[in-house]
Design a protein around this motif. Structure first.
Motif, PDB file in Angstrom:
ATOM      1  N   GLU A   1       0.854  -1.187   0.000  1.00  0.00           N
ATOM      2  CA  GLU A   1       0.000   0.000   0.000  1.00  0.00           C
ATOM      3  C   GLU A   1       0.890   1.237   0.000  1.00  0.00           C
ATOM      4  O   GLU A   1       1.682   1.434   0.925  1.00  0.00           O
ATOM      5  CB  GLU A   1      -0.893   0.006   1.235  1.00  0.00           C
ATOM      6  N   PRO A   2       0.782   2.088  -1.021  1.00  0.00           N
ATOM      7  CA  PRO A   2       1.629   3.287  -1.076  1.00  0.00           C
ATOM      8  C   PRO A   2       1.328   4.234   0.090  1.00  0.00           C
ATOM      9  O   PRO A   2       0.171   4.447   0.440  1.00  0.00           O
ATOM     10  CB  PRO A   2       1.256   3.938  -2.397  1.00  0.00           C
ATOM     11  N   ILE A   3       2.387   4.782   0.651  1.00  0.00           N
ATOM     12  CA  ILE A   3       2.246   5.785   1.706  1.00  0.00           C
ATOM     13  C   ILE A   3       2.581   7.166   1.166  1.00  0.00           C
ATOM     14  O   ILE A   3       1.915   8.135   1.448  1.00  0.00           O
ATOM     15  CB  ILE A   3       3.139   5.450   2.912  1.00  0.00           C
ATOM     16  N   GLY A   4       3.658   7.250   0.379  1.00  0.00           N
ATOM     17  CA  GLY A   4       4.034   8.545  -0.167  1.00  0.00           C
ATOM     18  C   GLY A   4       5.268   8.484  -1.019  1.00  0.00           C
ATOM     19  O   GLY A   4       5.972   7.482  -1.057  1.00  0.00           O
ATOM     20  N   GLU A   5       5.491   9.583  -1.730  1.00  0.00           N
ATOM     21  CA  GLU A   5       6.687   9.743  -2.553  1.00  0.00           C
ATOM     22  C   GLU A   5       7.434  10.954  -2.022  1.00  0.00           C
ATOM     23  O   GLU A   5       6.831  11.982  -1.709  1.00  0.00           O
ATOM     24  CB  GLU A   5       6.318   9.949  -4.016  1.00  0.00           C
ATOM     25  N   PHE A   6       8.748  10.824  -1.938  1.00  0.00           N
ATOM     26  CA  PHE A   6       9.588  11.858  -1.358  1.00  0.00           C
ATOM     27  C   PHE A   6      10.777  12.086  -2.289  1.00  0.00           C
ATOM     28  O   PHE A   6      11.016  11.303  -3.199  1.00  0.00           O
ATOM     29  CB  PHE A   6      10.083  11.416   0.022  1.00  0.00           C
ATOM     30  N   VAL A   7      11.542  13.144  -2.045  1.00  0.00           N
ATOM     31  CA  VAL A   7      12.728  13.454  -2.839  1.00  0.00           C
ATOM     32  C   VAL A   7      13.868  13.742  -1.872  1.00  0.00           C
ATOM     33  O   VAL A   7      13.694  14.479  -0.886  1.00  0.00           O
ATOM     34  CB  VAL A   7      12.479  14.671  -3.754  1.00  0.00           C
ATOM     35  N   THR A   8      15.048  13.170  -2.158  1.00  0.00           N
ATOM     36  CA  THR A   8      16.190  13.403  -1.282  1.00  0.00           C
ATOM     37  C   THR A   8      16.631  14.864  -1.361  1.00  0.00           C
ATOM     38  O   THR A   8      16.569  15.501  -2.413  1.00  0.00           O
ATOM     39  CB  THR A   8      17.378  12.480  -1.633  1.00  0.00           C
ATOM     40  N   ASP A   9      17.089  15.374  -0.214  1.00  0.00           N
ATOM     41  CA  ASP A   9      17.501  16.779  -0.123  1.00  0.00           C
ATOM     42  C   ASP A   9      18.962  16.944  -0.538  1.00  0.00           C
ATOM     43  O   ASP A   9      19.570  16.017  -1.086  1.00  0.00           O
ATOM     44  CB  ASP A   9      17.227  17.313   1.285  1.00  0.00           C
ATOM     45  N   ASP A  10      19.530  18.098  -0.220  1.00  0.00           N
ATOM     46  CA  ASP A  10      20.893  18.389  -0.667  1.00  0.00           C
ATOM     47  C   ASP A  10      21.980  17.590   0.043  1.00  0.00           C
ATOM     48  O   ASP A  10      23.139  17.623  -0.362  1.00  0.00           O
ATOM     49  CB  ASP A  10      21.196  19.882  -0.559  1.00  0.00           C
ATOM     50  N   VAL A  11      21.613  16.842   1.096  1.00  0.00           N
ATOM     51  CA  VAL A  11      22.573  15.939   1.734  1.00  0.00           C
ATOM     52  C   VAL A  11      22.177  14.476   1.512  1.00  0.00           C
ATOM     53  O   VAL A  11      22.658  13.578   2.198  1.00  0.00           O
ATOM     54  CB  VAL A  11      22.772  16.239   3.242  1.00  0.00           C
TER      55      VAL A  11
END
Length: 97
Positions: free
Chosen positions: A26-36
């Motif tokens: 079950e999908p919870i969410g999509e995220f993007v890695t930050d500058d670190v």
């Protein structure tokens, strides 16, 4: 997320979080890695089995276009740090503190 080929954090990589459920994931969410190379947090997670999906192909990995990491969460544990170390022809992960 660390690109061990360049020694730099993998910034801007899409990461999906899913939880094992009745008929699958079950999908919870999509995220993007930050500058670190990190995702700030996924919020409070209930105990259970989870899967992180790293869009490594969008980042430039031709051999491993997508990496799944499946892990167990114990809601009594306050923090989970799950690094992915990616090189052109390999990857590794571990439970950090």
């Amino acid at each position: 997320m660390l690109d061990t080929g360049s020694g730099e954090p993998a910034t801007g990589m899409r990461v999906h979080l899913s939880r094992a459920g009745g008929g699958g994931w079950e999908p919870i969410g999509e995220f993007v890695t930050d500058d670190v190379g990190r995702v700030g947090g996924f919020g409070d997670l209930e105990s259970g089995r989870y899967r992180l999906g790293f869009e490594t192909g969008d980042y430039g990995s031709e051999f491993y276009p997508f990496v799944h990491v499946v892990f167990e969460v114990d809601a009594d544990q306050p923090h989970y740090h799950i690094p992915l170390l990616l090189s052109p022809y390999g990857y590794s992960t571990y439970r950090g503190r």
